[in-house]
Design a protein around this motif. Sequence first.
Motif, PDB file in Angstrom:
ATOM      1  N   THR A  12       0.828  -1.207   0.000  1.00 46.12           N
ATOM      2  CA  THR A  12       0.000   0.000   0.000  1.00 46.12           C
ATOM      3  C   THR A  12       0.860   1.253   0.000  1.00 46.12           C
ATOM      4  O   THR A  12       0.592   2.210  -0.743  1.00 46.12           O
ATOM      5  N   GLU A  13       1.900   1.251   0.818  1.00 51.03           N
ATOM      6  CA  GLU A  13       2.798   2.412   0.887  1.00 51.03           C
ATOM      7  C   GLU A  13       3.443   2.697  -0.460  1.00 51.03           C
ATOM      8  O   GLU A  13       3.514   3.850  -0.906  1.00 51.03           O
ATOM      9  N   ILE A  14       3.886   1.646  -1.131  1.00 53.18           N
ATOM     10  CA  ILE A  14       4.543   1.819  -2.436  1.00 53.18           C
ATOM     11  C   ILE A  14       3.568   2.397  -3.453  1.00 53.18           C
ATOM     12  O   ILE A  14       3.899   3.325  -4.195  1.00 53.18           O
ATOM     13  N   LEU A  15       2.371   1.868  -3.483  1.00 55.03           N
ATOM     14  CA  LEU A  15       1.389   2.349  -4.455  1.00 55.03           C
ATOM     15  C   LEU A  15       0.964   3.781  -4.164  1.00 55.03           C
ATOM     16  O   LEU A  15       0.736   4.567  -5.096  1.00 55.03           O
ATOM     17  N   ARG A  16       0.875   4.143  -2.891  1.00 54.30           N
ATOM     18  CA  ARG A  16       0.551   5.530  -2.543  1.00 54.30           C
ATOM     19  C   ARG A  16       1.655   6.472  -3.020  1.00 54.30           C
ATOM     20  O   ARG A  16       1.381   7.560  -3.528  1.00 54.30           O
ATOM     21  N   GLN A  17       2.888   6.046  -2.843  1.00 53.80           N
ATOM     22  CA  GLN A  17       4.023   6.862  -3.280  1.00 53.80           C
ATOM     23  C   GLN A  17       4.013   7.048  -4.791  1.00 53.80           C
ATOM     24  O   GLN A  17       4.472   8.073  -5.309  1.00 53.80           O
ATOM     25  N   LYS A  18       3.465   6.067  -5.503  1.00 47.81           N
ATOM     26  CA  LYS A  18       3.389   6.132  -6.965  1.00 47.81           C
ATOM     27  C   LYS A  18       2.143   6.873  -7.445  1.00 47.81           C
ATOM     28  O   LYS A  18       1.943   7.048  -8.643  1.00 47.81           O
ATOM     29  N   GLY A  19       1.285   7.281  -6.501  1.00 48.93           N
ATOM     30  CA  GLY A  19       0.104   8.040  -6.864  1.00 48.93           C
ATOM     31  C   GLY A  19      -1.063   7.211  -7.346  1.00 48.93           C
ATOM     32  O   GLY A  19      -1.958   7.731  -8.027  1.00 48.93           O
ATOM     33  N   ILE A  20      -1.106   5.931  -6.984  1.00 45.02           N
ATOM     34  CA  ILE A  20      -2.220   5.077  -7.372  1.00 45.02           C
ATOM     35  C   ILE A  20      -3.432   5.447  -6.519  1.00 45.02           C
ATOM     36  O   ILE A  20      -3.359   5.421  -5.287  1.00 45.02           O
ATOM     37  N   PRO A  21      -4.580   5.777  -7.140  1.00 43.24           N
ATOM     38  CA  PRO A  21      -5.726   6.316  -6.385  1.00 43.24           C
ATOM     39  C   PRO A  21      -6.249   5.402  -5.282  1.00 43.24           C
ATOM     40  O   PRO A  21      -6.518   5.869  -4.181  1.00 43.24           O
ATOM     41  N   GLU A  22      -6.439   4.135  -5.556  1.00 42.47           N
ATOM     42  CA  GLU A  22      -6.979   3.203  -4.557  1.00 42.47           C
ATOM     43  C   GLU A  22      -5.881   2.238  -4.129  1.00 42.47           C
ATOM     44  O   GLU A  22      -5.999   1.025  -4.274  1.00 42.47           O
ATOM     45  N   ALA A  23      -4.832   2.797  -3.553  1.00 43.21           N
ATOM     46  CA  ALA A  23      -3.634   2.037  -3.245  1.00 43.21           C
ATOM     47  C   ALA A  23      -3.902   0.858  -2.309  1.00 43.21           C
ATOM     48  O   ALA A  23      -3.448  -0.270  -2.555  1.00 43.21           O
ATOM     49  N   GLU A  24      -4.642   1.100  -1.243  1.00 43.13           N
ATOM     50  CA  GLU A  24      -4.886   0.039  -0.262  1.00 43.13           C
ATOM     51  C   GLU A  24      -5.695  -1.106  -0.872  1.00 43.13           C
ATOM     52  O   GLU A  24      -5.387  -2.286  -0.654  1.00 43.13           O
ATOM     53  N   LEU A  25      -6.711  -0.752  -1.645  1.00 44.04           N
ATOM     54  CA  LEU A  25      -7.544  -1.772  -2.264  1.00 44.04           C
ATOM     55  C   LEU A  25      -6.759  -2.586  -3.289  1.00 44.04           C
ATOM     56  O   LEU A  25      -6.845  -3.821  -3.321  1.00 44.04           O
ATOM     57  N   ASP A  26      -5.972  -1.904  -4.116  1.00 43.51           N
ATOM     58  CA  ASP A  26      -5.190  -2.615  -5.125  1.00 43.51           C
ATOM     59  C   ASP A  26      -4.125  -3.506  -4.486  1.00 43.51           C
ATOM     60  O   ASP A  26      -3.871  -4.617  -4.956  1.00 43.51           O
ATOM     61  N   ALA A  27      -3.509  -3.017  -3.411  1.00 43.50           N
ATOM     62  CA  ALA A  27      -2.509  -3.828  -2.707  1.00 43.50           C
ATOM     63  C   ALA A  27      -3.154  -5.103  -2.167  1.00 43.50           C
ATOM     64  O   ALA A  27      -2.559  -6.194  -2.222  1.00 43.50           O
ATOM     65  N   TRP A  28      -4.381  -4.978  -1.655  1.00 41.86           N
ATOM     66  CA  TRP A  28      -5.077  -6.161  -1.150  1.00 41.86           C
ATOM     67  C   TRP A  28      -5.409  -7.137  -2.273  1.00 41.86           C
ATOM     68  O   TRP A  28      -5.182  -8.334  -2.154  1.00 41.86           O
ATOM     69  N   TYR A  29      -5.956  -6.624  -3.385  1.00 40.62           N
ATOM     70  CA  TYR A  29      -6.335  -7.512  -4.484  1.00 40.62           C
ATOM     71  C   TYR A  29      -5.126  -8.275  -5.030  1.00 40.62           C
ATOM     72  O   TYR A  29      -5.232  -9.456  -5.391  1.00 40.62           O
ATOM     73  N   LEU A  30      -3.994  -7.620  -5.090  1.00 43.16           N
ATOM     74  CA  LEU A  30      -2.788  -8.299  -5.577  1.00 43.16           C
ATOM     75  C   LEU A  30      -2.313  -9.350  -4.582  1.00 43.16           C
ATOM     76  O   LEU A  30      -1.854 -10.428  -4.979  1.00 43.16           O
ATOM     77  N   LEU A  31      -2.448  -9.050  -3.288  1.00 44.08           N
ATOM     78  CA  LEU A  31      -2.097 -10.040  -2.278  1.00 44.08           C
ATOM     79  C   LEU A  31      -3.017 -11.247  -2.359  1.00 44.08           C
ATOM     80  O   LEU A  31      -2.571 -12.404  -2.294  1.00 44.08           O
ATOM     81  N   GLU A  32      -4.299 -10.982  -2.518  1.00 46.32           N
ATOM     82  CA  GLU A  32      -5.279 -12.060  -2.655  1.00 46.32           C
ATOM     83  C   GLU A  32      -4.956 -12.903  -3.889  1.00 46.32           C
ATOM     84  O   GLU A  32      -5.044 -14.138  -3.862  1.00 46.32           O
ATOM     85  N   HIS A  33      -4.578 -12.247  -4.978  1.00 47.34           N
ATOM     86  CA  HIS A  33      -4.244 -12.947  -6.222  1.00 47.34           C
ATOM     87  C   HIS A  33      -3.040 -13.859  -6.051  1.00 47.34           C
ATOM     88  O   HIS A  33      -3.027 -15.002  -6.527  1.00 47.34           O
ATOM     89  N   VAL A  34      -2.030 -13.378  -5.354  1.00 46.99           N
ATOM     90  CA  VAL A  34      -0.781 -14.149  -5.200  1.00 46.99           C
ATOM     91  C   VAL A  34      -0.938 -15.286  -4.201  1.00 46.99           C
ATOM     92  O   VAL A  34      -0.472 -16.405  -4.434  1.00 46.99           O
ATOM     93  N   THR A  35      -1.617 -15.023  -3.090  1.00 46.32           N
ATOM     94  CA  THR A  35      -1.650 -15.998  -1.995  1.00 46.32           C
ATOM     95  C   THR A  35      -2.925 -16.826  -1.953  1.00 46.32           C
ATOM     96  O   THR A  35      -2.951 -17.904  -1.349  1.00 46.32           O
ATOM     97  N   GLY A  36      -4.001 -16.306  -2.567  1.00 44.46           N
ATOM     98  CA  GLY A  36      -5.291 -16.992  -2.472  1.00 44.46           C
ATOM     99  C   GLY A  36      -5.966 -16.824  -1.128  1.00 44.46           C
ATOM    100  O   GLY A  36      -6.979 -17.462  -0.846  1.00 44.46           O
ATOM    101  N   ILE A  37      -5.437 -15.946  -0.282  1.00 43.91           N
ATOM    102  CA  ILE A  37      -5.977 -15.763   1.060  1.00 43.91           C
ATOM    103  C   ILE A  37      -7.296 -14.998   0.994  1.00 43.91           C
ATOM    104  O   ILE A  37      -7.483 -14.114   0.163  1.00 43.91           O
ATOM    105  N   SER A  38      -8.226 -15.344   1.863  1.00 37.53           N
ATOM    106  CA  SER A  38      -9.501 -14.626   1.952  1.00 37.53           C
ATOM    107  C   SER A  38      -9.340 -13.446   2.902  1.00 37.53           C
ATOM    108  O   SER A  38      -8.385 -13.365   3.684  1.00 37.53           O
ATOM    109  N   ARG A  39     -10.302 -12.540   2.848  1.00 37.00           N
ATOM    110  CA  ARG A  39     -10.272 -11.389   3.747  1.00 37.00           C
ATOM    111  C   ARG A  39     -10.354 -11.842   5.204  1.00 37.00           C
ATOM    112  O   ARG A  39      -9.656 -11.298   6.070  1.00 37.00           O
TER     113      ARG A  39
END
Length: 287
Positions: A12-39
């Motif tokens: 999330t921190e990296i994406l915020r630094q890059k100016g990604i609008p929904e940084a926290e949400l995108d960071a979560w979706y990518l984590l979910e994609h890589v690990t398959g973990i549920s919320r």
Amino acid sequence: MRTIREACIRGTEILRQKGIPEAELDAWYLLEHVTGISRALYFSDGCRELDADEETKYFILIEKRGQRIPLQHLTGVQEFMGFPFLVNEHVLIPRQDTEILVEEALSVLKKEKGTVTLLDMCTGSGCILLSILKLTQRECGCDFIYGTGADLSEQALEVAGKNAAILGTEAVFCQSDLFERIDGRFSMIVSNPPYIRTGEIGTLQEEVRAHDPLMALDGGADGLDFYRRIIRESTEHLLPKGYLMLEIGYDQAQAVGEWMREAGFQRISVKKDLAGLDRVVSGVYDG
């Protein structure tokens, strides 16, 4: 090694630094994609450490998202009408606004009886066509519906074919420059054609202008090139009392509606999206 929670926070921190609008949400979706973990597991077992491969893959994807590569191109999937659709650089990423077109089509098909033939022009990923076909199975009154999807892009049609297989839906896909290779007449034609003005493409978000296929965006100088052709040529491919339904840009309803009237369409209506903007123009062709 980072824990799952630490990785998501750092992503999330990296994406915020890059100016990604929904940084926290995108960071979560990518984590979910890589690990398959549920919320739920994330909150109950967030202290579990990522293995080395997961951590490496996750931060590679975070870096790519920071470069404005669309999230959906990284995960390869976008949900539309409750169904998962494969997407890549060859197709327009399905957007929520387009669900209005599907809903309008379903509202008509609920009243239809017998056999219905449906054409989706500029089908792309097939999300419009396949969603309608899937949902008619439980929501509509017609006995059977045959679906055809047409697109100029061979690569887009490959994606649409894969989506049909994944959803277990039968459809015919045809490579065609609009109606050039389309035979027969249809009960309904739907389309979300390119409608961005050529001069405005450079002002779009980087995720769109740099990664969506240009041929799926560029509607010509006034954004209306495809509507002129579709409206004019559709009359040769509609059954009596057949419907034409078009997704439009927010300021295109008046021109599109007028051309439909001139072409012989009746009962022309405009449906707004959730933001209150004109989104779908539809009409009935008397033949």
